[in-house]
Motif scaffolding. Structure first.
Motif, PDB file in Angstrom:
ATOM      1  N   ILE A 168       0.817  -1.215   0.000  1.00  0.00           N
ATOM      2  CA  ILE A 168       0.000   0.000   0.000  1.00  0.00           C
ATOM      3  C   ILE A 168       0.854   1.271   0.000  1.00  0.00           C
ATOM      4  N   GLY A 169       2.185   1.081  -0.102  1.00  0.00           N
ATOM      5  CA  GLY A 169       3.069   2.214  -0.330  1.00  0.00           C
ATOM      6  C   GLY A 169       3.455   3.019   0.893  1.00  0.00           C
ATOM      7  N   LEU A 170       3.332   2.440   2.079  1.00  0.00           N
ATOM      8  CA  LEU A 170       3.701   3.155   3.307  1.00  0.00           C
ATOM      9  C   LEU A 170       5.165   2.864   3.641  1.00  0.00           C
ATOM     10  N   THR A 171       6.060   3.456   2.867  1.00  0.00           N
ATOM     11  CA  THR A 171       7.492   3.177   2.984  1.00  0.00           C
ATOM     12  C   THR A 171       8.052   3.543   4.354  1.00  0.00           C
ATOM     13  N   ASP A 172       7.758   4.738   4.823  1.00  0.00           N
ATOM     14  CA  ASP A 172       8.274   5.188   6.126  1.00  0.00           C
ATOM     15  C   ASP A 172       7.658   4.373   7.260  1.00  0.00           C
ATOM     16  N   TYR A 173       6.376   4.061   7.135  1.00  0.00           N
ATOM     17  CA  TYR A 173       5.669   3.267   8.148  1.00  0.00           C
ATOM     18  C   TYR A 173       6.285   1.873   8.242  1.00  0.00           C
ATOM     19  N   LEU A 174       6.588   1.303   7.081  1.00  0.00           N
ATOM     20  CA  LEU A 174       7.225  -0.016   7.019  1.00  0.00           C
ATOM     21  C   LEU A 174       8.611   0.020   7.656  1.00  0.00           C
ATOM     22  N   LYS A 175       9.379   1.058   7.352  1.00  0.00           N
ATOM     23  CA  LYS A 175      10.729   1.184   7.916  1.00  0.00           C
ATOM     24  C   LYS A 175      10.667   1.274   9.444  1.00  0.00           C
ATOM     25  N   ASN A 176       9.720   2.055   9.940  1.00  0.00           N
ATOM     26  CA  ASN A 176       9.556   2.202  11.384  1.00  0.00           C
ATOM     27  C   ASN A 176       9.185   0.857  12.020  1.00  0.00           C
ATOM     28  N   PHE A 177       8.296   0.127  11.359  1.00  0.00           N
ATOM     29  CA  PHE A 177       7.863  -1.187  11.836  1.00  0.00           C
ATOM     30  C   PHE A 177       9.054  -2.154  11.895  1.00  0.00           C
ATOM     31  N   LYS A 178       9.837  -2.192  10.831  1.00  0.00           N
ATOM     32  CA  LYS A 178      10.995  -3.090  10.785  1.00  0.00           C
ATOM     33  C   LYS A 178      12.061  -2.707  11.808  1.00  0.00           C
ATOM     34  N   ASP A 179      12.279  -1.410  11.967  1.00  0.00           N
ATOM     35  CA  ASP A 179      13.292  -0.956  12.931  1.00  0.00           C
ATOM     36  C   ASP A 179      12.958  -1.416  14.353  1.00  0.00           C
ATOM     37  N   ILE A 180      11.676  -1.420  14.667  1.00  0.00           N
ATOM     38  CA  ILE A 180      11.250  -1.810  16.012  1.00  0.00           C
ATOM     39  C   ILE A 180      11.317  -3.318  16.223  1.00  0.00           C
ATOM     40  N   PHE A 181      10.973  -4.088  15.163  1.00  0.00           N
ATOM     41  CA  PHE A 181      10.785  -5.534  15.361  1.00  0.00           C
ATOM     42  C   PHE A 181      11.859  -6.426  14.726  1.00  0.00           C
ATOM     43  N   LYS A 182      12.804  -5.860  13.984  1.00  0.00           N
ATOM     44  CA  LYS A 182      13.766  -6.707  13.270  1.00  0.00           C
ATOM     45  C   LYS A 182      14.613  -7.559  14.214  1.00  0.00           C
ATOM     46  N   ASP A 183      14.928  -7.040  15.401  1.00  0.00           N
ATOM     47  CA  ASP A 183      15.697  -7.817  16.380  1.00  0.00           C
ATOM     48  C   ASP A 183      14.796  -8.738  17.194  1.00  0.00           C
ATOM     49  N   LYS A 184      13.630  -8.232  17.560  1.00  0.00           N
ATOM     50  CA  LYS A 184      12.692  -9.024  18.376  1.00  0.00           C
ATOM     51  C   LYS A 184      12.246 -10.286  17.654  1.00  0.00           C
ATOM     52  N   ILE A 185      12.057 -10.186  16.339  1.00  0.00           N
ATOM     53  CA  ILE A 185      11.497 -11.301  15.586  1.00  0.00           C
ATOM     54  C   ILE A 185      12.447 -12.495  15.539  1.00  0.00           C
ATOM     55  N   ASN A 186      13.727 -12.248  15.800  1.00  0.00           N
ATOM     56  CA  ASN A 186      14.714 -13.334  15.813  1.00  0.00           C
ATOM     57  C   ASN A 186      15.112 -13.754  17.233  1.00  0.00           C
ATOM     58  N   ASN A 187      14.401 -13.210  18.198  1.00  0.00           N
ATOM     59  CA  ASN A 187      14.657 -13.543  19.598  1.00  0.00           C
ATOM     60  C   ASN A 187      13.542 -14.469  20.095  1.00  0.00           C
ATOM     61  N   SER A 188      13.803 -15.770  20.102  1.00  0.00           N
ATOM     62  CA  SER A 188      12.769 -16.759  20.423  1.00  0.00           C
ATOM     63  C   SER A 188      12.131 -16.521  21.782  1.00  0.00           C
ATOM     64  N   LYS A 189      12.920 -16.133  22.774  1.00  0.00           N
ATOM     65  CA  LYS A 189      12.380 -15.922  24.116  1.00  0.00           C
ATOM     66  C   LYS A 189      11.428 -14.732  24.146  1.00  0.00           C
ATOM     67  N   GLU A 190      11.782 -13.681  23.428  1.00  0.00           N
ATOM     68  CA  GLU A 190      10.946 -12.473  23.429  1.00  0.00           C
ATOM     69  C   GLU A 190       9.599 -12.730  22.753  1.00  0.00           C
ATOM     70  N   LEU A 191       9.579 -13.616  21.778  1.00  0.00           N
ATOM     71  CA  LEU A 191       8.331 -13.912  21.066  1.00  0.00           C
ATOM     72  C   LEU A 191       7.303 -14.560  21.977  1.00  0.00           C
ATOM     73  N   LEU A 192       7.750 -15.219  23.020  1.00  0.00           N
ATOM     74  CA  LEU A 192       6.851 -15.979  23.888  1.00  0.00           C
ATOM     75  C   LEU A 192       6.436 -15.225  25.148  1.00  0.00           C
ATOM     76  N   ILE A 193       6.863 -13.973  25.291  1.00  0.00           N
ATOM     77  CA  ILE A 193       6.536 -13.213  26.504  1.00  0.00           C
ATOM     78  C   ILE A 193       5.054 -12.850  26.525  1.00  0.00           C
ATOM     79  N   SER A 194       4.376 -13.286  27.582  1.00  0.00           N
ATOM     80  CA  SER A 194       2.965 -12.944  27.784  1.00  0.00           C
ATOM     81  C   SER A 194       2.825 -12.166  29.082  1.00  0.00           C
ATOM     82  N   GLU A 195       1.946 -11.176  29.057  1.00  0.00           N
ATOM     83  CA  GLU A 195       1.689 -10.379  30.249  1.00  0.00           C
ATOM     84  C   GLU A 195       0.207 -10.045  30.317  1.00  0.00           C
TER      85      GLU A 195
END
Length: 274
Positions: free
Chosen positions: A69-96
């Motif tokens: 849908i062409g949201l380049t900046d929105y996508l970049k912001n999304f990736k910047d926040i989650f690019k490390d978390k998505i490869n951290n298995s322990k962080e993916l399972l955190i429930s609160e």
């Protein structure tokens, strides 16, 4: 080049993936917390793998959606926040418990963070999600006799019918477990068979035995409809009328009788034959 049908598919995939991850995580959390009390030998590995795989699929789907849908900046912001978390298995399972009230359930933190990026879009809005969940509920209720059969339930009354259905619904709508409310009248509290607080929906079952007058059962439901007065706006009610045989009438004739009773518009009938 993405077509509108592809975009619609992506939107559907995102919402369904999120719902499925939430369902698996609910089982994962409940089993991890309580399996030792029931003696059930629970192995969390399969659920953990399913949750992590689902989150990664959801992450990729959201990235593609923002790109299409062409949201380049929105996508970049999304990736910047989650690019490390998505490869951290322990962080993916955190429930609160993400809400402060007593009945709050444990929820995946990363799903809540994903949701903050999706809420501006109509397909992910609260109203649309609630409507999809209501359709899912109707689909499950329409399969009442299938659930009864697969759970080897012997039908004796309404309770024996809705009990296994309630168990299935709890997998999708956890708030059922903690539903305590009723509908207050002057001399009595009317309590529906099943309440789903997160959908604002109450369900009433009627079992029409062979040779019984269906119209009398519909009259009973109409009395319930009169008594179930809620202070909450948008409250919905579903009446599941289960017939032991088809001699009592056709679906069309029963629905005609229902319509003649002038039920409130927030009541939905489901007619089932055993």
């Amino acid at each position: 080049m993405f077509k509108q049908t592809d975009l619609t598919y992506l939107e559907k995939q995102i919402t369904e993936l999120k719902t499925e991850i939430e369902r698996v995580n609910y089982n994962y959390v409940m089993n991890s917390m309580h399996s030792h009390l029931t003696g059930y030998n629970y192995d969390p590995e399969e659920d953990e793998l399913q949750i992590k795989r689902g989150i990664k699929l959801l992450y990729n789907s959201i990235c593609i959606y923002f790109e299409v849908i062409g949201l380049t900046d929105y996508l970049k912001n999304f990736k910047d926040i989650f690019k490390d978390k998505i490869n951290n298995s322990k962080e993916l399972l955190i429930s609160e418990k993400l809400f402060p009230h007593e009945d709050a359930e444990f929820e995946l933190v990363i799903l809540d963070e994903f949701a903050s990026f999706l809420y501006p879009f109509q397909f992910f809005g609260y109203k649309e999600e609630k409507e999809k969940d209501f359709k899912r509920l109707i689909s499950i209720l329409e399969n009442t006799f299938f659930i009864v059969e697969k759970t080897d339930t012997i039908i004796t009354n309404e309770t024996s019918i809705y009990t296994p259905v309630k168990w299935v619904l709890e997998l999708y709508f956890p708030s059922i477990r903690k539903a305590k409310g009723g509908f207050n009248q002057k001399f009595k509290i009317y309590k529906p068979d099943i309440q789903i607080p997160e959908l604002g929906t109450s369900i009433e079952y009627k079992y029409v035995r062979k040779g019984s007058n269906v119209d009398e059962y519909i009259d009973q439901i109409k009395i319930d409809a009169t008594n179930y007065i809620s202070e909450k706006t948008g409250e919905r009610f579903v009446a599941v009328i289960c017939l032991q045989d088809k001699i009592s009438g056709t679906k069309e004739s029963i629905l005609h009788s229902w319509e003649s009773k002038n039920f409130p518009t927030n009541w939905t009938p489901i007619i089932l034959f055993q």
